[in-house]
Write a protein that holds these residues in place. Sequence first.
Motif, short mmCIF file in Angstrom:
data_model
loop_
_atom_site.label_atom_id
_atom_site.label_comp_id
_atom_site.label_asym_id
_atom_site.label_seq_id
_atom_site.Cartn_x
_atom_site.Cartn_y
_atom_site.Cartn_z
N ALA A 77 0.89 -1.09 0.00
CA ALA A 77 -0.05 -0.09 -0.04
C ALA A 77 1.05 1.30 -0.03
N TYR A 417 5.61 14.20 -0.42
CA TYR A 417 4.87 12.69 -0.29
C TYR A 417 6.12 11.81 -0.28
N TYR A 442 -0.26 24.26 -2.19
CA TYR A 442 -0.70 23.32 -3.45
C TYR A 442 -1.50 24.10 -4.68
N ASN B 22 -6.04 15.42 3.65
CA ASN B 22 -5.04 15.92 2.34
C ASN B 22 -5.86 15.76 1.24
N GLY B 45 -2.77 17.29 6.42
CA GLY B 45 -1.49 16.51 6.60
C GLY B 45 -0.72 16.67 5.36
N LEU B 46 0.51 16.63 5.36
CA LEU B 46 1.33 16.77 3.67
C LEU B 46 1.50 15.25 3.21
N PHE B 47 0.78 14.35 3.95
CA PHE B 47 1.09 12.98 3.20
C PHE B 47 -0.11 12.33 3.92
N GLU B 48 -0.72 11.18 2.96
CA GLU B 48 -1.94 10.77 3.78
C GLU B 48 -1.87 9.89 5.17
N ASN B 78 -1.75 5.47 0.08
CA ASN B 78 -1.03 6.28 0.92
C ASN B 78 -1.21 6.24 2.24
#
Lengths: 515, 515
Positions: A77, A417, A442, B22, B45-48, B78
Amino acid sequence: MNGAQSVMQTLLDSGVEVCFANPGTSEMHFVAALDTVPRMRGVLGLFEGVVTGAADGYARVAGKPAVALLHLGPGLANGYANLHNARRAATPVVDLVGDHATYHQRYDTPLNTDIRSIAGTLRGWVRCSQSSAGAGADAAAATAAAQDPPGRVATLILPADVSWNEGGRVAEPVPLSSPSPVGDATVAEIASVLRGGEPALLLIGGAACHEAGLRAVGRITAATGVRVLLETWPARLEAGAGLPAFERLAYANEKAVRQLAGISHLVLAGAKAPVSFFAYPGIRSEQAPENAETHVLADTANDVVAALEALAEIVAPRGGPALTETAGRELPSGRLTGRNWAEVIGALLPEGAIVSDESMTSGFFNLQGVLAAAPRHDLLTLTGGAIGQGLPVAVGAAIGAPDRPVVGLQADGAAMYTIQALWTQARESLDVTTVLLNNRAYAVLRWELENVGARTSGSRAGRLFDLSEPDLDFVRISEGLGVPAARATTAEELAREFARAVAEPGPHLIEAVLS
Amino acid sequence: MNGAQSVMQTLLDSGVEVCFANPGTSEMHFVAALDTVPRMRGVLGLFEGVVTGAADGYARVAGKPAVALLHLGPGLANGYANLHNARRAATPVVDLVGDHATYHQRYDTPLNTDIRSIAGTLRGWVRCSQSSAGAGADAAAATAAAQDPPGRVATLILPADVSWNEGGRVAEPVPLSSPSPVGDATVAEIASVLRGGEPALLLIGGAACHEAGLRAVGRITAATGVRVLLETWPARLEAGAGLPAFERLAYANEKAVRQLAGISHLVLAGAKAPVSFFAYPGIRSEQAPENAETHVLADTANDVVAALEALAEIVAPRGGPALTETAGRELPSGRLTGRNWAEVIGALLPEGAIVSDESMTSGFFNLQGVLAAAPRHDLLTLTGGAIGQGLPVAVGAAIGAPDRPVVGLQADGAAMYTIQALWTQARESLDVTTVLLNNRAYAVLRWELENVGARTSGSRAGRLFDLSEPDLDFVRISEGLGVPAARATTAEELAREFARAVAEPGPHLIEAVLS
């Protein structure tokens, strides 16, 4: 020989020479096999998205698959987004996922997961090895399946006991399939469409974006006047001085619709029919005019280059393509903006560079035009729309083409990421120069918010697109991950730092702060 | 009111007050709805993986779900690893995944993904909203499903047009189910087992790890002499001075087998039967003695606390539990090691702290013993084994309990999976002190390599467990992400920096370099 060793040796015999890895306990025997199969290069990523993105970048450049070694369902994942991008790029990737021992799975211990179902959604090839004796053959099959035209993600699930049990057998490589040829009648029909005098457009993708395809398309358009567009997100576009240059179909739906306006015939060569990336309220998803007729010269599994060359032989037997020349290398000056940074890169891009482009909105203004006039290079783009691809793809590209400089054009939000990729660049001393475009937002979402017709009074929703408060300091982050870094706020500083970085071996990062 | 607004308002009416997010283009209308439903708190959040781990940590502490807002299949993937951990923790999480507009999905544009199948592997609840009029009711159903005992991940897929179309209707909250009671006959049967005089062990988990359950268990063991173990990875363990303290079932299989040796009866109360985390060649997966009889007082969906209290009333109607006291706060000195760092934290842990523990092997030596004698606190552990949980869970815990100090005990390798969480700690000014234990290795894998019987000649395989070359500089990384940081190489330095960090509001990171 245990199962893991047989898999490792079979992969190597099948032409797989690099194993990008983020292993866990279930993969220990496979990792140990690195010591008994010394020609396989093991490359550690500190997060699985780095591993899978690197495998994608490697194969786009090397033309053959690497292994991405992952730990059970959560590892798969974590690496999924870049496998998704690889799927959309039609990149051959062998995705090797360790699992619990076969007899242990029924206990549903904490890490137990439905690996097969997750992998199945990648719509590639999935197999779970059942025995040490068969694992080698499974690895050979996976390697061939990954390369079945046009290319795909092949997931081989390897239970721990299949790895550790003795009785492994090295399997012969499985012969690879060729892309299926396009029939003469189809080529002749397209030739008559192009000669028919009605406005037509040729949309090319896949292998047609490499030199031979571009040269054939150049001949075709020179002879027939057909308009040409490249697919929006080529997996690998050969470009720059000395090659025919074509516009890409725009990401922005309005612009794409304008690019396709007025045509009566749309000819697809290795590309899919153009559809808006996202849906927008009240707007058609399909971008070609409703009355345009669509013709398929070659689909993605066909030999699109041969088809284009055959078409060129009919419509332009003696004609050559128009080629681009390197434009004057004028360097801009003043504060960095969303426009002038690209001019700096275009002017200073080293010959033969591989460009991993995840510049997002910062590349919207003029990056494509600048690169077309730059020295010869390969451009790798964000094929599947899942951000976090650029830094890992640069890792893989640098390992796949160790003699070529790699330049990463990287947006700030997307960089976060898979920022862990910088560490692998440092460990492997990869010759990658990352230009980190920091606009503290973003920005694509601010723009899309309007496109989808959402209204906000501002602050609370807008805070979810804003990357300031606090500002990300990419110089410190990069240094913390082992990659020397500098900051540029003017075009002059970017030029100086970029020239220095590409001249020095090893990885560098330049944070380009955009005004 | 559009569909997105109806979903947002329904969630709020159902008790959901925080949206960890996100987002991408498909979720723009849901994001915009933050401005029309101002009581919902949006946290970026900058990433999931940060988003989903924070939702897990929030719910473990707040006792009610937050929303994790994700962008299509890649966003879900993610965030998957920490949803997996939430699933294993039985944490209620509402996972809201945006999708393409319903009419757009058939074009299979680049981001199109089989969200339903990926979400399905979490074995929770999945629904795709089909209309703006029904989306509110779907959100109410998701919120209730997430909280259906013992708790689960409820995934609501929200196509973009369902969000943006008008006709949204706010739905009433769905009444929540209660955990099912345990029958008197079962309790009486367990009571007779415990009184039977044969060696028995009570393994407790879930809500039994909270104060009321621990007190009941303390009474039971004081009266019957039954041995007690806690499940290996409690979602939330209330611990420290003033509470009964019990050992946890060990992660290391050999040790767990020793803990269970000699018992004739195993009584499960909210815990699963003990099985080795991984399989090892030639070793049984089940850890209890083969001849031990297993009894279930309460499974994870039962009211385990009521069952334990009923059992205590039978076997110890007047007895009280033995309680722990705070041990003397002796501070160690000298170079930091895998052992003495924990003593520093135990001595200086603030009263009422929430401890997010992902210290991995660095916590193996004596962390549990140290914490048992520390002031009263809640301990959140790595329930699903998917590393990268600690920093995000600390984010969620700090938002769920804003008046309590949060302490993160964090291994270096695991930190790198979701290091982006530090930025959210900075943006939201969360009172989190992270102790980053840097041993420059995936030490657990070196240890597991031996356990699984893999032999390596060393260097090539070993390089995949080594996190030096280059060393990670967590001070710079943390500062780059906006969190002030310091480095400690001695116990004295760690004590000084930790005391300073917990005394100051806002996030801090201390890199504890272990010798």
